[in-house]
Design an enzyme around this catalytic site. Sequence first.
Site, PDB file in Angstrom:
ATOM      1  N   GLU A  36      65.061  62.216  54.436  1.00 48.51           N
ATOM      2  CA  GLU A  36      65.122  63.407  55.274  1.00 48.51           C
ATOM      3  C   GLU A  36      63.696  63.685  55.740  1.00 48.51           C
ATOM      4  O   GLU A  36      62.777  63.709  54.917  1.00 48.51           O
ATOM      5  CB  GLU A  36      65.660  64.597  54.464  1.00 48.51           C
ATOM      6  CG  GLU A  36      65.849  65.807  55.351  1.00 48.51           C
ATOM      7  CD  GLU A  36      66.403  67.024  54.633  1.00 48.51           C
ATOM      8  OE1 GLU A  36      66.710  66.938  53.429  1.00 48.51           O
ATOM      9  OE2 GLU A  36      66.517  68.071  55.298  1.00 48.51           O
ATOM     10  N   ARG A 261      66.231  57.207  39.297  1.00 44.34           N
ATOM     11  CA  ARG A 261      65.059  57.499  40.116  1.00 44.34           C
ATOM     12  C   ARG A 261      63.780  57.182  39.342  1.00 44.34           C
ATOM     13  O   ARG A 261      63.777  57.098  38.119  1.00 44.34           O
ATOM     14  CB  ARG A 261      65.072  58.953  40.559  1.00 44.34           C
ATOM     15  CG  ARG A 261      65.044  59.938  39.401  1.00 44.34           C
ATOM     16  CD  ARG A 261      65.316  61.375  39.851  1.00 44.34           C
ATOM     17  NE  ARG A 261      64.228  61.928  40.607  1.00 44.34           N
ATOM     18  CZ  ARG A 261      64.298  62.252  41.908  1.00 44.34           C
ATOM     19  NH1 ARG A 261      65.409  62.071  42.576  1.00 44.34           N
ATOM     20  NH2 ARG A 261      63.280  62.759  42.527  1.00 44.34           N
ATOM     21  N   LYS A 271      59.588  66.303  47.236  1.00 44.57           N
ATOM     22  CA  LYS A 271      58.888  66.727  48.450  1.00 44.57           C
ATOM     23  C   LYS A 271      58.664  68.235  48.451  1.00 44.57           C
ATOM     24  O   LYS A 271      57.618  68.704  48.874  1.00 44.57           O
ATOM     25  CB  LYS A 271      59.710  66.322  49.689  1.00 44.57           C
ATOM     26  CG  LYS A 271      59.537  64.852  50.040  1.00 44.57           C
ATOM     27  CD  LYS A 271      60.346  64.479  51.256  1.00 44.57           C
ATOM     28  CE  LYS A 271      61.796  64.344  50.914  1.00 44.57           C
ATOM     29  NZ  LYS A 271      62.639  63.835  51.972  1.00 44.57           N
TER      30      LYS A 271
HETATM   31  P1  ATP Z   1      62.842  64.850  47.364  1.00 48.37           P
HETATM   32  O1  ATP Z   1      63.455  65.674  46.290  1.00 48.37           O
HETATM   33  O2  ATP Z   1      61.516  64.302  47.018  1.00 48.37           O
HETATM   34  O3  ATP Z   1      62.877  65.482  48.699  1.00 48.37           O
HETATM   35  P2  ATP Z   1      65.062  63.389  48.189  1.00 48.37           P
HETATM   36  O4  ATP Z   1      65.951  62.493  47.431  1.00 48.37           O
HETATM   37  O5  ATP Z   1      65.649  64.669  48.601  1.00 48.37           O
HETATM   38  O6  ATP Z   1      63.752  63.546  47.393  1.00 48.37           O
HETATM   39  P3  ATP Z   1      65.219  61.919  50.567  1.00 48.37           P
HETATM   40  O7  ATP Z   1      64.383  61.993  51.773  1.00 48.37           O
HETATM   41  O8  ATP Z   1      66.618  62.389  50.665  1.00 48.37           O
HETATM   42  O9  ATP Z   1      64.466  62.712  49.464  1.00 48.37           O
HETATM   43  O10 ATP Z   1      65.167  60.484  49.922  1.00 48.37           O
HETATM   44  C1  ATP Z   1      65.357  59.296  50.628  1.00 48.37           C
HETATM   45  C2  ATP Z   1      65.784  58.238  49.658  1.00 48.37           C
HETATM   46  O11 ATP Z   1      64.802  58.059  48.650  1.00 48.37           O
HETATM   47  C3  ATP Z   1      67.076  58.625  48.959  1.00 48.37           C
HETATM   48  O12 ATP Z   1      67.949  57.529  49.025  1.00 48.37           O
HETATM   49  C4  ATP Z   1      66.667  58.933  47.561  1.00 48.37           C
HETATM   50  O13 ATP Z   1      67.666  58.572  46.666  1.00 48.37           O
HETATM   51  C5  ATP Z   1      65.402  58.082  47.382  1.00 48.37           C
HETATM   52  N1  ATP Z   1      64.511  58.703  46.406  1.00 48.37           N
HETATM   53  C6  ATP Z   1      63.991  59.940  46.444  1.00 48.37           C
HETATM   54  N2  ATP Z   1      63.245  60.177  45.359  1.00 48.37           N
HETATM   55  C7  ATP Z   1      63.287  59.061  44.595  1.00 48.37           C
HETATM   56  C8  ATP Z   1      62.708  58.675  43.333  1.00 48.37           C
HETATM   57  N3  ATP Z   1      61.943  59.501  42.625  1.00 48.37           N
HETATM   58  N4  ATP Z   1      62.965  57.434  42.880  1.00 48.37           N
HETATM   59  C9  ATP Z   1      63.734  56.587  43.579  1.00 48.37           C
HETATM   60  N5  ATP Z   1      64.294  56.891  44.761  1.00 48.37           N
HETATM   61  C10 ATP Z   1      64.085  58.106  45.274  1.00 48.37           C
HETATM   62 MG    MG Z   2      67.403  64.587  49.958  1.00 55.97          MG
END
Ligand code: ATP
Ligand code: MG
Length: 560
Positions: A36, A261, A271
């Site tokens: 995102e 993760r 983020k």
């Molecule tokens: P955040 O909480 O940091 O915003 P998010 O999962 O909401 O993380 P996204 O932009 O939706 O952020 O993530 C894009 C991809 O990265 C998703 O497929 C998510 O599963 C993966 N991802 C995010 N954080 C991790 C992590 N700590 N380890 C492995 N994969 C991750």
């Molecule tokens: Mg997300």
Amino acid sequence: MNMELPEKGANFLEQIIIDDLKSGKVKTVATRFPPEPNGYLHIGHAKSICLNFGLAEKFNGTCNLRFDDTNPEKEEPEYENAIIRDVEWLGFKWQRLCYASDYFQQFYEWAIELISQGKAYVDHQTADEIRENRGTLTQPGIESPYRNRTVEENLYLFEKMKNGGFDEGECVLRAKIDMAHPNLNMRDPVIYRILKKPHYHAGDNWCIYPLYDFAHGYEDAIEGITHSICTLEFENHRPLYDWFLDNVSIPSRPHQYEFARLNLSYTVMSKRFLLGLVNRGIVSGWDDPRMPTISGLRRRGYTPSSIRRFCDEIGVSRVESIVDIEFLHHVIREELNQTATRVMAVLRPLKVVIDNYPEGKIEELVADNNPEDPDYGTRIIQFSRNIFIEQEDFMENPPKKFFRLAPGREVRLKHAYIITCQEIVKDSSGNIVEVHCTYDPNSRSGSDLSGRKVKGTLHWVAEEVAIRATVRLYDHLFTLKNLSDMEEGKTYSDYLNPDSLITLDHCLVEPSITQAKPLDRFQFLRQGYFCADIDHTPEKPLFNRIVSLKDTWAKIQKRE
Ligand code: ATP
Ligand code: MG
């Protein structure tokens, strides 16, 4: 497909793909990385990037970079650009660059398909009512009084939602599944909400926006994704992912798989959390070298290959764990040991005068650029009567095992001579300002005829040629190893490390460093690996310490 891939040693996702290819369930592997655009990517995302792009590479498949931009409230072009840059910098090539928001019309049509089958309804309960009526793990939810509206009424109301006929929060579209379902995600989840906000990519065409669970599987279906890989938090969303796909006519059928993760000690992978650090000025920006963001690691001096190797080595599993940040340091240290040019830099200078060395004489000595690799060649360094050594390499009253400089003791100056400390000069308040030594002209490195053995070797720079530089030393941002262990009532601000950044403005570096360009990496002998900052110029040299030379990880390994 690469038939040579050994099945032994394959991780669980590779095994699933191998089986799917063998059984013919899947012809070509298609994955996606779906961030995102609401913040900068962190090293957790790098794990997902390496995984998704890596699987596509390994099985001759494809991987899309897709912006999961279904929420206009927090998404921005700045983030989109940063994400593109980071994925490119890591060295991956996407098949297609996609935007979920480009599919809004198709999502809308699928919502109508659900409504037409009596599988979705417009609910006029407030957000609070919806939440309260959802029930708990032990109690079923309460059905909405609007749940049994007719298909015609729902079609009419949804159209009105789309055309701006309702205010934000007045109603939502919900899937009609089962309010008593044991999985709370299946209790009539909201699939569209009203938001009267323009979208950074889709413009102002829409005032209804789909929610993640509804949209994600459809995005995958539109792009022909075969293996939709996400983190374990989404495991109990999978029935919903499948339900949406099973109930409309889609062009292809993706499947969701989950992995654990990445969590890293002394920091947080989120983020939203990282945005808080930026907004509160705790760090200088998303690319502050202390941040676990990809842009922060880049500015710190990490290489794409080190991050890829790190992601490779931590592996993929379904078991949650915390990776020791020392392991990340270990990986870059190992790489830079092979590739970094060695130079001498004195971070906290102490002046040494060599009394028996001729005044005004500048001697040229030969120094190797990388003892690990003769191909790096040699360079000339200058030696003279006045030099600087590290303050911590001198002690007036040292303990026995201090093998550096002290009154009456001898050390070797790297690439140069053996010196003996004769005298200390102090200022009126008793601070040491100068140390006087003598050198042995027969002890030059490479042609040492002195026959002496000394235990310590110090780095140094000659006063006449030294370049003044600013050096930043970094430590963990937080003092707590696992931030989910925070004491009750405390916030992360209570665990900020006051020494996470130390700036040294009076460092002295050998003149070969004038060639350095931003992001060039060096080993400063005995001090660690350093990287010229993006703000580095020949007039204002500025270096960041990537890691020290001390390999804590290797020690941790030995202990285990
Ligand atoms: P955040 O909480 O940091 O915003 P998010 O999962 O909401 O993380 P996204 O932009 O939706 O952020 O993530 C894009 C991809 O990265 C998703 O497929 C998510 O599963 C993966 N991802 C995010 N954080 C991790 C992590 N700590 N380890 C492995 N994969 C991750
Ligand atoms: Mg997300």
